[in-house]
Scaffold this motif. Sequence first.
Motif, PDB file in Angstrom:
ATOM      1  N   ALA A  89       0.752  -1.270  -0.031  1.00 39.09           N
ATOM      2  CA  ALA A  89       0.047   0.053   0.012  1.00 39.09           C
ATOM      3  C   ALA A  89       1.038   1.338  -0.095  1.00 39.09           C
ATOM      4  N   ASN A  90       2.225   1.324   0.665  1.00 43.85           N
ATOM      5  CA  ASN A  90       2.826   2.586   0.759  1.00 43.85           C
ATOM      6  C   ASN A  90       3.837   2.638  -0.576  1.00 43.85           C
ATOM      7  N   ARG A  91       3.402   1.947  -1.652  1.00 41.65           N
ATOM      8  CA  ARG A  91       4.143   2.131  -2.609  1.00 41.65           C
ATOM      9  C   ARG A  91       3.328   1.164  -3.813  1.00 41.65           C
ATOM     10  N   ALA A  92       2.253   2.083  -3.894  1.00 44.73           N
ATOM     11  CA  ALA A  92       1.230   1.264  -4.894  1.00 44.73           C
ATOM     12  C   ALA A  92       1.677   1.016  -6.324  1.00 44.73           C
ATOM     13  N   SER A  93       2.731   1.882  -6.692  1.00 45.14           N
ATOM     14  CA  SER A  93       3.027   1.685  -8.182  1.00 45.14           C
ATOM     15  C   SER A  93       4.199   0.370  -8.152  1.00 45.14           C
ATOM     16  N   SER A  94       4.565  -0.052  -7.093  1.00 46.86           N
ATOM     17  CA  SER A  94       5.614  -1.080  -7.025  1.00 46.86           C
ATOM     18  C   SER A  94       5.304  -2.385  -7.609  1.00 46.86           C
ATOM     19  N   SER A  95       6.176  -2.995  -8.515  1.00 50.02           N
ATOM     20  CA  SER A  95       5.799  -4.424  -8.949  1.00 50.02           C
ATOM     21  C   SER A  95       6.126  -5.648  -8.154  1.00 50.02           C
ATOM     22  N   SER A  96       6.870  -5.154  -7.009  1.00 50.81           N
ATOM     23  CA  SER A  96       7.445  -6.182  -6.021  1.00 50.81           C
ATOM     24  C   SER A  96       6.368  -6.583  -5.089  1.00 50.81           C
ATOM     25  N   ALA A  97       6.551  -7.986  -4.605  1.00 56.61           N
ATOM     26  CA  ALA A  97       5.295  -8.645  -3.762  1.00 56.61           C
ATOM     27  C   ALA A  97       5.426  -8.104  -2.670  1.00 56.61           C
ATOM     28  N   PRO A  98       4.376  -8.045  -2.091  1.00 58.51           N
ATOM     29  CA  PRO A  98       4.242  -7.505  -0.500  1.00 58.51           C
ATOM     30  C   PRO A  98       4.764  -8.530   0.349  1.00 58.51           C
ATOM     31  N   ALA A  99       5.146  -8.138   1.583  1.00 58.60           N
ATOM     32  CA  ALA A  99       5.523  -8.871   2.608  1.00 58.60           C
ATOM     33  C   ALA A  99       4.490  -9.455   3.218  1.00 58.60           C
ATOM     34  N   ASN A 100       4.282 -10.589   4.136  1.00 63.06           N
ATOM     35  CA  ASN A 100       3.052 -11.034   4.670  1.00 63.06           C
ATOM     36  C   ASN A 100       2.390 -10.137   5.606  1.00 63.06           C
ATOM     37  N   ASN A 101       3.057  -9.275   6.336  1.00 62.59           N
ATOM     38  CA  ASN A 101       2.601  -8.548   7.453  1.00 62.59           C
ATOM     39  C   ASN A 101       2.475  -7.101   6.936  1.00 62.59           C
ATOM     40  N   GLU A 102       2.651  -6.824   5.616  1.00 62.48           N
ATOM     41  CA  GLU A 102       2.437  -5.391   5.191  1.00 62.48           C
ATOM     42  C   GLU A 102       1.071  -5.241   4.491  1.00 62.48           C
ATOM     43  N   ALA A 103       0.639  -3.979   4.617  1.00 58.86           N
ATOM     44  CA  ALA A 103      -0.486  -3.226   4.208  1.00 58.86           C
ATOM     45  C   ALA A 103      -0.441  -3.454   2.746  1.00 58.86           C
ATOM     46  N   VAL A 104      -1.585  -3.744   2.031  1.00 57.62           N
ATOM     47  CA  VAL A 104      -1.664  -4.321   0.543  1.00 57.62           C
ATOM     48  C   VAL A 104      -3.048  -3.313  -0.087  1.00 57.62           C
ATOM     49  N   VAL A 105      -3.060  -3.124  -1.323  1.00 54.23           N
ATOM     50  CA  VAL A 105      -3.909  -2.793  -1.898  1.00 54.23           C
ATOM     51  C   VAL A 105      -4.037  -3.680  -3.365  1.00 54.23           C
ATOM     52  N   PHE A 106      -5.348  -3.878  -3.960  1.00 54.07           N
ATOM     53  CA  PHE A 106      -5.331  -4.459  -5.121  1.00 54.07           C
ATOM     54  C   PHE A 106      -4.958  -3.491  -6.317  1.00 54.07           C
ATOM     55  N   ARG A 107      -4.148  -3.993  -7.164  1.00 53.20           N
ATOM     56  CA  ARG A 107      -3.472  -3.006  -8.229  1.00 53.20           C
ATOM     57  C   ARG A 107      -4.476  -3.042  -9.418  1.00 53.20           C
ATOM     58  N   HIS A 108      -5.552  -3.785  -9.554  1.00 55.86           N
ATOM     59  CA  HIS A 108      -6.457  -3.651 -10.581  1.00 55.86           C
ATOM     60  C   HIS A 108      -7.210  -2.406 -10.776  1.00 55.86           C
ATOM     61  N   ASP A 109      -7.712  -2.097 -11.911  1.00 55.58           N
ATOM     62  CA  ASP A 109      -8.421  -0.840 -11.811  1.00 55.58           C
ATOM     63  C   ASP A 109      -9.674  -1.068 -11.173  1.00 55.58           C
ATOM     64  N   PRO A 110     -10.216  -0.224 -10.211  1.00 53.50           N
ATOM     65  CA  PRO A 110     -11.682  -0.623  -9.716  1.00 53.50           C
ATOM     66  C   PRO A 110     -12.878  -0.595 -10.690  1.00 53.50           C
ATOM     67  N   ARG A 111     -12.513   0.134 -11.657  1.00 56.32           N
ATOM     68  CA  ARG A 111     -13.666   0.413 -12.643  1.00 56.32           C
ATOM     69  C   ARG A 111     -13.885  -0.799 -13.154  1.00 56.32           C
ATOM     70  N   LEU A 112     -13.005  -1.961 -13.244  1.00 56.86           N
ATOM     71  CA  LEU A 112     -13.477  -3.400 -13.886  1.00 56.86           C
ATOM     72  C   LEU A 112     -14.534  -3.801 -13.058  1.00 56.86           C
ATOM     73  N   GLN A 113     -14.896  -3.482 -11.886  1.00 51.98           N
ATOM     74  CA  GLN A 113     -15.901  -3.927 -11.168  1.00 51.98           C
ATOM     75  C   GLN A 113     -17.351  -3.246 -11.349  1.00 51.98           C
ATOM     76  N   TRP A 114     -17.346  -2.033 -12.203  1.00 50.07           N
ATOM     77  CA  TRP A 114     -18.581  -1.298 -12.287  1.00 50.07           C
ATOM     78  C   TRP A 114     -19.386  -2.065 -13.241  1.00 50.07           C
ATOM     79  N   PRO A 115     -20.690  -1.525 -13.059  1.00 55.85           N
ATOM     80  CA  PRO A 115     -21.626  -2.183 -14.002  1.00 55.85           C
ATOM     81  C   PRO A 115     -21.270  -1.821 -15.466  1.00 55.85           C
ATOM     82  N   SER A 116     -21.706  -2.956 -16.336  1.00 53.33           N
ATOM     83  CA  SER A 116     -21.148  -2.927 -17.627  1.00 53.33           C
ATOM     84  C   SER A 116     -22.305  -1.771 -18.368  1.00 53.33           C
TER      85      SER A 116
END
Length: 199
Positions: A89-116
């Motif tokens: 979460a603190n480096r949302a543009s990073s491509s490295s995998a997060p550590a197990n205890n590190e805060a995370v965000v999903f990197r997909h565009d949330p608009r993919l879940q919008w109604p079509s």
Amino acid sequence: LVARDARDASRHVRAACQRRLKSNRTLFPNGSNNGKDANGETILPRAKVYSNLDAAIAARLSTTRRMPGDQFLSFEAAKDMVMRATVPANRASSSSAPANNEAVVFRHDPRLQWPSLQYYTREQVEAFFRDVQASNIPVCFLWAADGWPVDAWAENVVKDILKPGHSKRLSGSHHLHADPDSVNAVAREIVMFVEEQKL
């Protein structure tokens, strides 16, 4: 392809437009400016922050349980998906995998879940299937016993119009291709299809 009743088209478009209008302010609170701030830095869309990977995995599993029918997802498949789909979460543009205890965000565009904005009618789905069938492209159709619920029309249109050369209903849910309990059966069917078609 998911078919919707043509009479509901305006309702779907209205819901999609309302979601876009509401979400643009949420996704880009500092204005768009081509996705850049005053200093030229990329403005990242707001994303829900999960306290760690386990919390993100729990959220992914919860999403599956809310889907229609009797869908399920194994912990192992959810973990694999979350590992690929999250960044620290603190480096949302990073491509490295997060550590197990590190805060995370999903990197997909949330608009993919919008109604079509558009759903296909049954007639359109049938036309797509006729075109695929007429192209003489070999079709392998595998579906999950506990996947997305389909009605008799959907089953019949696949059998009668798409006419897959290889078709099998397998034990599993929507992500049967990723679940350790069903992935081998999926792989066997694909290999059998490739060998049958001499591809």
